[in-house]
Design a protein around this motif. Structure first.
Motif, PDB file in Angstrom:
ATOM      1  N   GLY A  31      33.520  66.582  98.123  1.00 32.52           N
ATOM      2  CA  GLY A  31      32.582  67.404  97.368  1.00 32.52           C
ATOM      3  C   GLY A  31      33.255  68.359  96.406  1.00 32.52           C
ATOM      4  N   ALA A  32      34.458  68.030  95.965  1.00 33.14           N
ATOM      5  CA  ALA A  32      35.199  68.905  95.047  1.00 33.14           C
ATOM      6  C   ALA A  32      34.398  69.146  93.773  1.00 33.14           C
ATOM      7  CB  ALA A  32      36.546  68.273  94.703  1.00 33.14           C
ATOM      8  N   PRO A  33      34.254  70.393  93.347  1.00 28.43           N
ATOM      9  CA  PRO A  33      33.522  70.679  92.106  1.00 28.43           C
ATOM     10  C   PRO A  33      34.352  70.322  90.884  1.00 28.43           C
ATOM     11  CG  PRO A  33      34.400  72.705  93.011  1.00 28.43           C
ATOM     12  CD  PRO A  33      34.726  71.625  94.006  1.00 28.43           C
ATOM     13  N   GLY A  34      33.699  70.270  89.741  1.00 28.44           N
ATOM     14  CA  GLY A  34      34.383  69.837  88.531  1.00 28.44           C
ATOM     15  C   GLY A  34      35.458  70.784  88.051  1.00 28.44           C
ATOM     16  N   ALA A  35      35.300  72.052  88.326  1.00 32.12           N
ATOM     17  CA  ALA A  35      36.299  73.039  87.902  1.00 32.12           C
ATOM     18  C   ALA A  35      36.567  73.969  89.071  1.00 32.12           C
ATOM     19  CB  ALA A  35      35.797  73.833  86.704  1.00 32.12           C
ATOM     20  N   PHE A  36      37.808  74.027  89.510  1.00 30.10           N
ATOM     21  CA  PHE A  36      38.136  74.953  90.592  1.00 30.10           C
ATOM     22  C   PHE A  36      39.605  75.345  90.488  1.00 30.10           C
ATOM     23  CE2 PHE A  36      39.000  70.769  92.390  1.00 30.10           C
ATOM     24  CZ  PHE A  36      40.212  70.937  93.041  1.00 30.10           C
ATOM     25  N   HIS A  37      39.910  76.497  91.062  1.00 31.67           N
ATOM     26  CA  HIS A  37      41.290  76.987  91.092  1.00 31.67           C
ATOM     27  C   HIS A  37      41.649  77.272  92.543  1.00 31.67           C
ATOM     28  CE1 HIS A  37      41.450  77.370  86.735  1.00 31.67           C
ATOM     29  NE2 HIS A  37      40.256  77.935  86.783  1.00 31.67           N
ATOM     30  N   LEU A  38      42.700  76.641  93.005  1.00 30.27           N
ATOM     31  CA  LEU A  38      43.176  76.860  94.356  1.00 30.27           C
ATOM     32  C   LEU A  38      44.140  78.039  94.382  1.00 30.27           C
ATOM     33  CD1 LEU A  38      43.846  73.162  95.390  1.00 30.27           C
ATOM     34  CD2 LEU A  38      41.949  74.607  96.146  1.00 30.27           C
ATOM     35  N   PRO A  39      44.314  78.662  95.552  1.00 32.10           N
ATOM     36  CA  PRO A  39      45.323  79.732  95.657  1.00 32.10           C
ATOM     37  C   PRO A  39      46.701  79.224  95.226  1.00 32.10           C
ATOM     38  CG  PRO A  39      43.932  79.676  97.608  1.00 32.10           C
ATOM     39  CD  PRO A  39      43.570  78.464  96.799  1.00 32.10           C
ATOM     40  N   ALA A  48      40.666  64.182  95.621  1.00 34.21           N
ATOM     41  CA  ALA A  48      39.300  64.707  95.566  1.00 34.21           C
ATOM     42  C   ALA A  48      38.288  63.571  95.642  1.00 34.21           C
ATOM     43  CB  ALA A  48      39.098  65.502  94.277  1.00 34.21           C
ATOM     44  N   VAL A  49      37.133  63.876  96.199  1.00 36.02           N
ATOM     45  CA  VAL A  49      36.017  62.928  96.262  1.00 36.02           C
ATOM     46  C   VAL A  49      34.819  63.590  95.612  1.00 36.02           C
ATOM     47  CG1 VAL A  49      34.511  61.564  97.749  1.00 36.02           C
ATOM     48  CG2 VAL A  49      36.911  61.928  98.397  1.00 36.02           C
ATOM     49  N   GLN A  50      34.292  62.949  94.571  1.00 35.76           N
ATOM     50  CA  GLN A  50      33.151  63.504  93.841  1.00 35.76           C
ATOM     51  C   GLN A  50      32.335  62.365  93.244  1.00 35.76           C
ATOM     52  OE1 GLN A  50      30.331  65.161  92.840  1.00 35.76           O
ATOM     53  NE2 GLN A  50      31.721  66.895  93.222  1.00 35.76           N
ATOM     54  N   GLY A  51      31.080  62.236  93.683  1.00 31.82           N
ATOM     55  CA  GLY A  51      30.231  61.155  93.214  1.00 31.82           C
ATOM     56  C   GLY A  51      29.320  61.504  92.065  1.00 31.82           C
ATOM     57  N   TYR A  52      29.340  62.771  91.618  1.00 31.06           N
ATOM     58  CA  TYR A  52      28.517  63.182  90.488  1.00 31.06           C
ATOM     59  C   TYR A  52      29.356  63.052  89.222  1.00 31.06           C
ATOM     60  CZ  TYR A  52      25.524  66.182  87.587  1.00 31.06           C
ATOM     61  OH  TYR A  52      24.727  66.677  86.583  1.00 31.06           O
ATOM     62  N   ARG A  53      28.940  62.191  88.338  1.00 32.73           N
ATOM     63  CA  ARG A  53      29.775  61.760  87.219  1.00 32.73           C
ATOM     64  C   ARG A  53      30.342  62.906  86.364  1.00 32.73           C
ATOM     65  NH1 ARG A  53      32.890  57.379  85.665  1.00 32.73           N
ATOM     66  NH2 ARG A  53      32.864  57.150  83.417  1.00 32.73           N
ATOM     67  N   PRO A  54      29.558  63.904  85.945  1.00 36.02           N
ATOM     68  CA  PRO A  54      30.166  64.969  85.131  1.00 36.02           C
ATOM     69  C   PRO A  54      31.300  65.696  85.847  1.00 36.02           C
ATOM     70  CG  PRO A  54      27.781  65.024  84.928  1.00 36.02           C
ATOM     71  CD  PRO A  54      28.088  64.047  86.018  1.00 36.02           C
ATOM     72  N   ALA A  58      35.323  65.766  84.909  1.00 36.17           N
ATOM     73  CA  ALA A  58      36.023  67.042  84.753  1.00 36.17           C
ATOM     74  C   ALA A  58      37.269  67.084  85.627  1.00 36.17           C
ATOM     75  CB  ALA A  58      35.084  68.194  85.097  1.00 36.17           C
ATOM     76  N   LEU A  59      37.167  66.599  86.854  1.00 38.55           N
ATOM     77  CA  LEU A  59      38.336  66.547  87.736  1.00 38.55           C
ATOM     78  C   LEU A  59      39.394  65.600  87.193  1.00 38.55           C
ATOM     79  CD1 LEU A  59      36.420  66.440  91.126  1.00 38.55           C
ATOM     80  CD2 LEU A  59      38.020  68.230  90.441  1.00 38.55           C
ATOM     81  N   GLN A  60      38.942  64.480  86.687  1.00 37.97           N
ATOM     82  CA  GLN A  60      39.872  63.500  86.131  1.00 37.97           C
ATOM     83  C   GLN A  60      40.656  64.095  84.956  1.00 37.97           C
ATOM     84  OE1 GLN A  60      38.173  59.784  84.412  1.00 37.97           O
ATOM     85  NE2 GLN A  60      39.046  58.792  86.213  1.00 37.97           N
ATOM     86  N   ILE A  64      43.733  65.591  88.507  1.00 34.48           N
ATOM     87  CA  ILE A  64      43.588  65.446  89.956  1.00 34.48           C
ATOM     88  C   ILE A  64      43.215  64.006  90.282  1.00 34.48           C
ATOM     89  CG2 ILE A  64      42.120  66.092  91.930  1.00 34.48           C
ATOM     90  CD1 ILE A  64      41.996  68.897  90.748  1.00 34.48           C
ATOM     91  N   SER A  65      43.768  63.469  91.342  1.00 36.28           N
ATOM     92  CA  SER A  65      43.398  62.141  91.822  1.00 36.28           C
ATOM     93  C   SER A  65      41.999  62.222  92.429  1.00 36.28           C
ATOM     94  CB  SER A  65      44.405  61.659  92.873  1.00 36.28           C
ATOM     95  OG  SER A  65      44.023  60.409  93.400  1.00 36.28           O
ATOM     96  N   VAL A  66      41.023  61.529  91.840  1.00 38.85           N
ATOM     97  CA  VAL A  66      39.630  61.676  92.255  1.00 38.85           C
ATOM     98  C   VAL A  66      38.971  60.313  92.363  1.00 38.85           C
ATOM     99  CG1 VAL A  66      38.919  62.089  89.843  1.00 38.85           C
ATOM    100  CG2 VAL A  66      37.418  62.796  91.722  1.00 38.85           C
ATOM    101  N   PHE A  67      38.106  60.160  93.364  1.00 37.34           N
ATOM    102  CA  PHE A  67      37.380  58.925  93.610  1.00 37.34           C
ATOM    103  C   PHE A  67      35.912  59.248  93.868  1.00 37.34           C
ATOM    104  CE2 PHE A  67      41.745  58.309  94.944  1.00 37.34           C
ATOM    105  CZ  PHE A  67      42.084  57.102  94.352  1.00 37.34           C
TER     106      PHE A  67
END
Length: 337
Positions: A31-39, A48-54, A58-60, A64-67
């Protein structure tokens, strides 16, 4: 997808309640969001796993490696962002258990308004939790993945869900059955539809199945949908209920990616929510995309909540437009190039 409990999820790492992953550790982010900053001390190798195309795109773009669906196993840490949909939440928690190694830590967060306390309680009944915290209007809890997970998976995992005779998609639009607006649109369609058709924001495919089943002059249909699980559900529904018409399936962001095909007819029940707030600009943009994707004299048919001002966009982008029906909730509109 911008209404996530990400600050709640990261809170135990920022406060030193949980050690961040080291360089050699593999991290799964469901459920990784499209824009995030880790510590800054978050050094793990992330998938990352994200099924919502936008959000996926954004992750791509960040590298980030995203599926769209979970892949792999043996992860050392799983981060899980939870939302409003109970079935989707339970699927993500089940995936976290399945994809991590025994002893790996799983950290999950849910907004209080989405039932974060209930989710924590339910998970605590299935596996032993290490601890939990409340912060940023959300609840975060964490645990070590036990050796034996079969009982927890049996309680969490929900197989293919069928509603009103259709396979639906957890977390997608109208996952509990046929949407009344879509049903009204089908009733209002004229009987002379023919040629190449597209279904914009197709969901799990109800409009597509109904259209090709009712209009034998439809030669083919293309389904466009931004929610990956809904695309897969639509694929199954078309195969089971309307296999007589050639169909193609596009996991596609209609607001951010161009449509390269051209159609005689487009059907649409446009979304107007990304989070809880209504965003009618989504519908306006989708109408503009439909106008570009139609052939000369091609026709658009759409249903919308009656208060949404889509007539102004139809007038702007089309040669002719009008209303077919209105009830206490919905209106059905048409337009021609």
């Amino acid at each position: 997808m911008n209404d996530t409990p990400l600050p709640t999820l990261l809170f135990p790492f920022e406060r030193g309640l949980i050690d961040p992953p080291g360089e050699d550790e593999r991290v799964l982010f469901l459920g990784a969001p499209g824009a995030f900053h880790l510590p800054s001390d978050f050094a793990g190798n992330m998938t990352a796993v994200q099924g919502y195309r936008p959000d996926f795109l954004a992750l791509q773009r960040t590298g980030i490696s995203v599926f769209p669906e979970p892949e792999g196993e043996g992860y050392d840490l799983a981060l899980v962002l939870l939302g409003r949909h109970r079935r989707e939440n339970e699927q993500r928690l089940a995936e976290a258990l399945k994809r991590t190694r025994p002893g790996a830590r799983i950290v999950a967060a849910c907004a209080k308004k989405d039932g974060g306390g209930s989710v924590r309680k339910r998970m605590g009944e299935l596996v032993e939790l290490e601890d939990h915290a409340s912060k940023h209007h959300g609840v975060v809890f964490w645990l070590r993945r036990p050796d034996a997970i079969d009982a927890a998976l049996a309680a969490l995992e929900i197989g293919e869900t069928v509603a009103d005779g259709y396979t639906t998609a957890a977390g997608g639009f109208s996952d509990d059955g046929v949407d009344p607006g879509s049903a009204l649109l089908v009733k209002c369609l004229p009987d002379n539809l023919s040629g190449r058709m597209a279904d914009f924001a197709a969901g799990w495919g109800y409009l597509s199945v109904a259209a090709v089943s009712s209009f034998p002059a439809i030669k083919s249909i293309d389904l466009y949908e931004a929610h990956y699980a809904s695309v897969e559900a639509a694929r199954r529904n078309m195969a089971h209920k309307a296999s007589q018409v050639p169909a193609r399936f596009f996991w596609h962001d209609l607001l951010g990616e161009p449509v390269n095909e051209r159609y005689d007819v487009i059907l649409m029940n446009p979304p107007f929510h990304r989070s809880r707030a209504a965003e009618p600009d989504m519908g306006h943009s989708m109408i503009a995309a439909a106008a570009k994707a139609l052939k000369p004299r091609g026709r658009l048919f759409l249903v919308a909540n009656r208060q949404l001002p889509y007539e102004e966009s139809l007038e702007k982008h089309f040669a002719a437009q009008g209303e077919l029906r209105r009830d206490t909730v919905f209106k059905v509109l048409w337009a021609r190039k």
